[in-house]
Design a protein around this motif. Sequence first.
Motif, PDB file in Angstrom:
ATOM      1  N   THR A   1       0.840  -1.189   0.000  1.00  0.00           N
ATOM      2  CA  THR A   1       0.000   0.000   0.000  1.00  0.00           C
ATOM      3  C   THR A   1       0.880   1.245   0.000  1.00  0.00           C
ATOM      4  O   THR A   1       1.737   1.394   0.861  1.00  0.00           O
ATOM      5  CB  THR A   1      -0.900   0.036   1.253  1.00  0.00           C
ATOM      6  OG1 THR A   1      -1.455  -1.259   1.437  1.00  0.00           O
ATOM      7  CG2 THR A   1      -2.004   1.038   1.084  1.00  0.00           C
TER       8      THR A   1
ATOM      9  N   THR B   1       3.209   7.321   7.770  1.00  0.00           N
ATOM     10  CA  THR B   1       2.233   8.215   7.134  1.00  0.00           C
ATOM     11  C   THR B   1       0.877   7.539   7.007  1.00  0.00           C
ATOM     12  O   THR B   1      -0.160   8.112   7.325  1.00  0.00           O
ATOM     13  CB  THR B   1       2.696   8.619   5.720  1.00  0.00           C
ATOM     14  OG1 THR B   1       4.101   8.798   5.738  1.00  0.00           O
ATOM     15  CG2 THR B   1       2.019   9.876   5.278  1.00  0.00           C
ATOM     16  N   LEU B   2       0.914   6.268   6.563  1.00  0.00           N
ATOM     17  CA  LEU B   2      -0.329   5.513   6.422  1.00  0.00           C
ATOM     18  C   LEU B   2      -1.006   5.398   7.777  1.00  0.00           C
ATOM     19  O   LEU B   2      -2.215   5.595   7.913  1.00  0.00           O
ATOM     20  CB  LEU B   2      -0.048   4.122   5.845  1.00  0.00           C
ATOM     21  CG  LEU B   2      -1.268   3.229   5.675  1.00  0.00           C
ATOM     22  CD1 LEU B   2      -2.224   3.813   4.664  1.00  0.00           C
ATOM     23  CD2 LEU B   2      -0.869   1.823   5.257  1.00  0.00           C
TER      24      LEU B   2
ATOM     25  N   GLU C   1       5.667   6.523   0.563  1.00  0.00           N
ATOM     26  CA  GLU C   1       5.972   5.528   1.564  1.00  0.00           C
ATOM     27  C   GLU C   1       5.151   4.268   1.236  1.00  0.00           C
ATOM     28  O   GLU C   1       3.980   4.382   0.912  1.00  0.00           O
ATOM     29  CB  GLU C   1       5.529   6.113   2.895  1.00  0.00           C
ATOM     30  CG  GLU C   1       5.646   5.225   4.073  1.00  0.00           C
ATOM     31  CD  GLU C   1       4.983   5.921   5.256  1.00  0.00           C
ATOM     32  OE1 GLU C   1       5.545   6.888   5.771  1.00  0.00           O
ATOM     33  OE2 GLU C   1       3.880   5.492   5.617  1.00  0.00           O
TER      34      GLU C   1
ATOM     35  N   THR D   1       0.899   5.419   0.111  1.00  0.00           N
ATOM     36  CA  THR D   1       0.041   6.552   0.449  1.00  0.00           C
ATOM     37  C   THR D   1       0.746   7.850   0.118  1.00  0.00           C
ATOM     38  O   THR D   1       1.967   7.922   0.131  1.00  0.00           O
ATOM     39  CB  THR D   1      -0.300   6.571   1.949  1.00  0.00           C
ATOM     40  OG1 THR D   1       0.870   6.210   2.668  1.00  0.00           O
ATOM     41  CG2 THR D   1      -1.409   5.623   2.259  1.00  0.00           C
ATOM     42  N   GLU D   2      -0.039   8.869  -0.113  1.00  0.00           N
ATOM     43  CA  GLU D   2       0.460  10.211  -0.388  1.00  0.00           C
ATOM     44  C   GLU D   2       1.576  10.185  -1.428  1.00  0.00           C
ATOM     45  O   GLU D   2       2.684  10.668  -1.205  1.00  0.00           O
ATOM     46  CB  GLU D   2       0.928  10.879   0.913  1.00  0.00           C
ATOM     47  CG  GLU D   2      -0.226  11.002   1.898  1.00  0.00           C
ATOM     48  CD  GLU D   2       0.168  11.717   3.196  1.00  0.00           C
ATOM     49  OE1 GLU D   2       1.227  12.347   3.209  1.00  0.00           O
ATOM     50  OE2 GLU D   2      -0.597  11.636   4.161  1.00  0.00           O
TER      51      GLU D   2
ATOM     52  N   SER E   1       3.794   0.552   2.472  1.00  0.00           N
ATOM     53  CA  SER E   1       3.603  -0.425   3.540  1.00  0.00           C
ATOM     54  C   SER E   1       3.371  -1.794   2.918  1.00  0.00           C
ATOM     55  O   SER E   1       2.795  -1.886   1.847  1.00  0.00           O
ATOM     56  CB  SER E   1       2.389  -0.058   4.392  1.00  0.00           C
ATOM     57  OG  SER E   1       2.579   1.213   4.951  1.00  0.00           O
ATOM     58  N   ALA E   2       3.836  -2.835   3.582  1.00  0.00           N
ATOM     59  CA  ALA E   2       3.723  -4.168   2.995  1.00  0.00           C
ATOM     60  C   ALA E   2       3.119  -5.153   3.977  1.00  0.00           C
ATOM     61  O   ALA E   2       3.340  -5.076   5.169  1.00  0.00           O
ATOM     62  CB  ALA E   2       5.102  -4.661   2.571  1.00  0.00           C
TER      63      ALA E   2
ATOM     64  N   GLN F   1       3.283 -11.189   7.761  1.00  0.00           N
ATOM     65  CA  GLN F   1       4.191 -10.101   8.086  1.00  0.00           C
ATOM     66  C   GLN F   1       3.576  -8.805   7.596  1.00  0.00           C
ATOM     67  O   GLN F   1       3.059  -8.730   6.492  1.00  0.00           O
ATOM     68  CB  GLN F   1       5.514 -10.392   7.390  1.00  0.00           C
ATOM     69  CG  GLN F   1       6.498  -9.284   7.393  1.00  0.00           C
ATOM     70  CD  GLN F   1       7.683  -9.626   6.502  1.00  0.00           C
ATOM     71  OE1 GLN F   1       7.989 -10.785   6.267  1.00  0.00           O
ATOM     72  NE2 GLN F   1       8.318  -8.617   5.983  1.00  0.00           N
ATOM     73  N   THR F   2       3.613  -7.794   8.425  1.00  0.00           N
ATOM     74  CA  THR F   2       3.032  -6.523   8.032  1.00  0.00           C
ATOM     75  C   THR F   2       3.991  -5.391   8.357  1.00  0.00           C
ATOM     76  O   THR F   2       4.543  -5.345   9.447  1.00  0.00           O
ATOM     77  CB  THR F   2       1.714  -6.271   8.801  1.00  0.00           C
ATOM     78  OG1 THR F   2       0.916  -7.429   8.735  1.00  0.00           O
ATOM     79  CG2 THR F   2       0.972  -5.109   8.209  1.00  0.00           C
ATOM     80  N   GLU F   3       4.176  -4.521   7.397  1.00  0.00           N
ATOM     81  CA  GLU F   3       4.954  -3.314   7.645  1.00  0.00           C
ATOM     82  C   GLU F   3       4.055  -2.142   7.332  1.00  0.00           C
ATOM     83  O   GLU F   3       3.560  -2.019   6.228  1.00  0.00           O
ATOM     84  CB  GLU F   3       6.127  -3.213   6.679  1.00  0.00           C
ATOM     85  CG  GLU F   3       7.300  -4.078   7.000  1.00  0.00           C
ATOM     86  CD  GLU F   3       8.304  -3.976   5.866  1.00  0.00           C
ATOM     87  OE1 GLU F   3       8.735  -5.019   5.387  1.00  0.00           O
ATOM     88  OE2 GLU F   3       8.607  -2.843   5.441  1.00  0.00           O
ATOM     89  N   VAL F   4       3.835  -1.280   8.300  1.00  0.00           N
ATOM     90  CA  VAL F   4       3.007  -0.112   8.055  1.00  0.00           C
ATOM     91  C   VAL F   4       3.869   1.131   8.202  1.00  0.00           C
ATOM     92  O   VAL F   4       4.551   1.309   9.208  1.00  0.00           O
ATOM     93  CB  VAL F   4       1.833  -0.048   9.053  1.00  0.00           C
ATOM     94  CG1 VAL F   4       0.995   1.185   8.799  1.00  0.00           C
ATOM     95  CG2 VAL F   4       0.977  -1.288   8.932  1.00  0.00           C
ATOM     96  N   GLY F   5       3.868   1.960   7.181  1.00  0.00           N
ATOM     97  CA  GLY F   5       4.642   3.195   7.242  1.00  0.00           C
ATOM     98  C   GLY F   5       3.949   4.196   8.149  1.00  0.00           C
ATOM     99  O   GLY F   5       2.736   4.150   8.317  1.00  0.00           O
TER     100      GLY F   5
ATOM    101  N   GLN G   1       8.829  -3.516  -2.939  1.00  0.00           N
ATOM    102  CA  GLN G   1       8.597  -2.386  -2.053  1.00  0.00           C
ATOM    103  C   GLN G   1       9.452  -1.180  -2.458  1.00  0.00           C
ATOM    104  O   GLN G   1       8.956  -0.060  -2.555  1.00  0.00           O
ATOM    105  CB  GLN G   1       8.934  -2.814  -0.617  1.00  0.00           C
ATOM    106  CG  GLN G   1       8.180  -2.032   0.422  1.00  0.00           C
ATOM    107  CD  GLN G   1       8.404  -2.618   1.808  1.00  0.00           C
ATOM    108  OE1 GLN G   1       8.905  -3.744   1.943  1.00  0.00           O
ATOM    109  NE2 GLN G   1       8.058  -1.884   2.830  1.00  0.00           N
TER     110      GLN G   1
ATOM    111  N   SER H   1      -2.637   8.692   8.818  1.00  0.00           N
ATOM    112  CA  SER H   1      -3.858   9.069   8.102  1.00  0.00           C
ATOM    113  C   SER H   1      -5.009   8.140   8.482  1.00  0.00           C
ATOM    114  O   SER H   1      -6.162   8.565   8.520  1.00  0.00           O
ATOM    115  CB  SER H   1      -3.623   9.109   6.597  1.00  0.00           C
ATOM    116  OG  SER H   1      -3.545   7.822   6.087  1.00  0.00           O
TER     117      SER H   1
END
Lengths: 296, 492
Positions: free
Chosen positions: A47, B305-306, A108, A49-50, A110-111, B299-303, A98, B309
């Motif tokens: 995902t 910024t996400l 940025e 964003t921005e 996200s995975a 496995q999860t990677e969240v930035g 990524q 928001s």
Amino acid sequence: MFPGVDFVGKYRRWFAISGVLLALGLLAVALGRLEFGIDFQGGAQFTATEADRQLTEQEVTDALPPGIAEESVVTTLGDDGYEVRTPVLSEQDSQEVQSLLAEALGAEVSATSVSPAFGEQIRNQALQAVAAALLIIVAFISIRFEFSFAIASMVALVHDVLLTIGFYAAFGREVSLVTVVAVLTVLGYSLYDTIIIFDRIRENAPTVGYNRRRFDEMVNVSIRQVIRRSIYTSIFTLIPITALLIFGESTLSDFAFALLVGILAGAYSSIFIAPQVLSLFKAWRAGSARRAPRSA
Amino acid sequence: MGSTRNNIIVLGLVVVLIGVAAYLIFLRQPVTQATQLGLDLQGGVSAQLEGSQTGGGNVSREEMEQASDLIRQRIDRLGVAEPDVRVQGQDQIVVQIPGVENPDEVIDIIGRTAQLGFYQVLAFEQNPNTPSDEIDAVQNELEEDLRDDDAFRRGETKILFEESPAFQGSGTDVTGYVVREQPDLTGEELRQNGANVEFDPTSNNRIVTLQLTNEGGNRMADLTQEIINEAAVSGEPGLMAIALDQDVQSAPEVQAVLSDQISITNDSLPGGLPEDEARQLETVLNTGALPVNMEIISQTEVGPTLGLSSLRSGLTASLVGFALVLVLLVVIYRALGLVAALALLIYAFLMWGIIVAVPVTMTLPGIAGIVLSIGVAADANVVIFERIKEEVKRGRTPRAAIQAGYDRGFRAILDGNITTLITAFILFALSSGSVRGFAVLLVIGVILSMFTAVVVTRALLGLLSGRGVHLSPGMMGVSKSSVSAERPAGVR
């Protein structure tokens, strides 16, 4: 409210409305419109964003490494968001996708990745949860009310869940773990709503004797007494959910969509399905009880 | 209905609870730190790992606990803030690390079983300067070739690979080694904290030194002696492969009998081992091998910024929804609605207090749970108020109507909420992660809403209707004309 409406007597009409909607929804499911997310079948999802650059879905696909690009599905989210779904990737490939995406979009990324075995486990857990919930609730209602009430509320509940799933498929929303939570919530809400009406029926029901005409009239009166509450509560619950649908991110909005459909279905079924099933079941049982001694 | 004194006691209790909540939220720490945010709201890494035995047997709970301790130690050594490592179910571990800067390194390090093995190299073949997109193909080729080698015996030997930056030229040197199925010596012979990042005094390259136990030293001496002897017979250089899990780290040529001091080097790079690689190696070797094999299943990677928001939109939705519900309550039920709106505000504040106190980690589904509980909380009041209005229409005094409304409405609310609780408990028992968060918040929300919407509003209305305040039907949203006119027909 609604003094002239014969809620119980016109059951064919209410059932037909539900029947048509259910048929449409289930047709969508049968046509394979129900899309399962990576939570259930394994895979990877990225995902962004921005994003700084506006790319078309094709341009995003082109930015992916060859070999992975062909098997990927790219969707845009809002103005500057992108989502890429791929089959299960190796750690190395995943990092490559990524960084390529981050570079192409200037965003940025996200995975998330889920192994197929894990997806299967999640699916089993979800089914178990639903089955267990149904059994315990049937027992609870049978104890607090009577068995016929339990049967009627189960019919209403199955109606609501199927309708939710059908609409979900018809609108092409993606089924994820969050959807399962939503369906279970709908299940809880549907019962809650039905029980408020049943509580009134229980209160109004004469302690002895069953007479179909009298019973049906009593159910009609009970519905009239609580229908205003049903409408208000549905509005009160739907307001925050609609807000989620409007302001929520993609996951939240999927969740809100399922709740919206489920709660509308729940409000409808608690007034137009559950009491009618109760009345028909009672009549059927009274009929078979009368016939039984004669044939014996 | 409770006496005035009881009502005052209830409201006193509410004031105390609000005070406690306010302390927890605002005073104990800065308000921005008060609420624990989940990874989906603040960014970070989460991974779910599944343990398995090499032979396929069952993994014990004890082994999983041990493994999770080791994983926690490894993450701690990376200097990452507050990792959350938990065993879940029979054979899974959930790792959550908020706000990580180098998620890939972390993921890489936690799943390593870190089985250190020393092998005598029976045969090897190298393909130097391999471009990065051909590594897989080259490995397959090397594997084919090595299987034809005399040293390869199916079932007794295996093939391990080493990938290192090209010694000369560009790309990667890929080397395949034929070794025995079982390591000749394992990491169990490593002394406690025996791995260290050091610099080779002669070349000044970065190396990782390994200090073996006395017994390990003896066995290493035997192994190296054997390698030297065989090399003398065959005339080929004798290599020893040092492998971590199934990856060869280095395969130095053995020129002298070694004892309990070994070093892992990479002289093909100008500075020796890269710093982060050396540090990772040191960490996994010193924390010891995981007792079981670990596979990352999700496995999860969240930035960040996400996350931010999502948090913003979730909060906006909750606040907008909440405000509209308050307004509507007042419009429909007038004075009663005002009381209910006040109770809802109390509800929301106490809910926040509980989230901070427990503490519950807020996630997206959690926010959804709260949003839903707002509707449930409002409903309890709607059920009761509709009853009260009915009683008022029958011509009862406000005081008597309120009493009857609560008495009759309560049973419906109780039965309805119990079914919601049943669903929430089952959700909690059978699910994991964020779904659990939703279930927890739903349970707290339902119980708390019973308190604020039934007990608190009752006390407030009790005081209002008892203290010479005249509540007219109109103030409760009942029109004058409908009083006594609309008698519920039928069953009485």
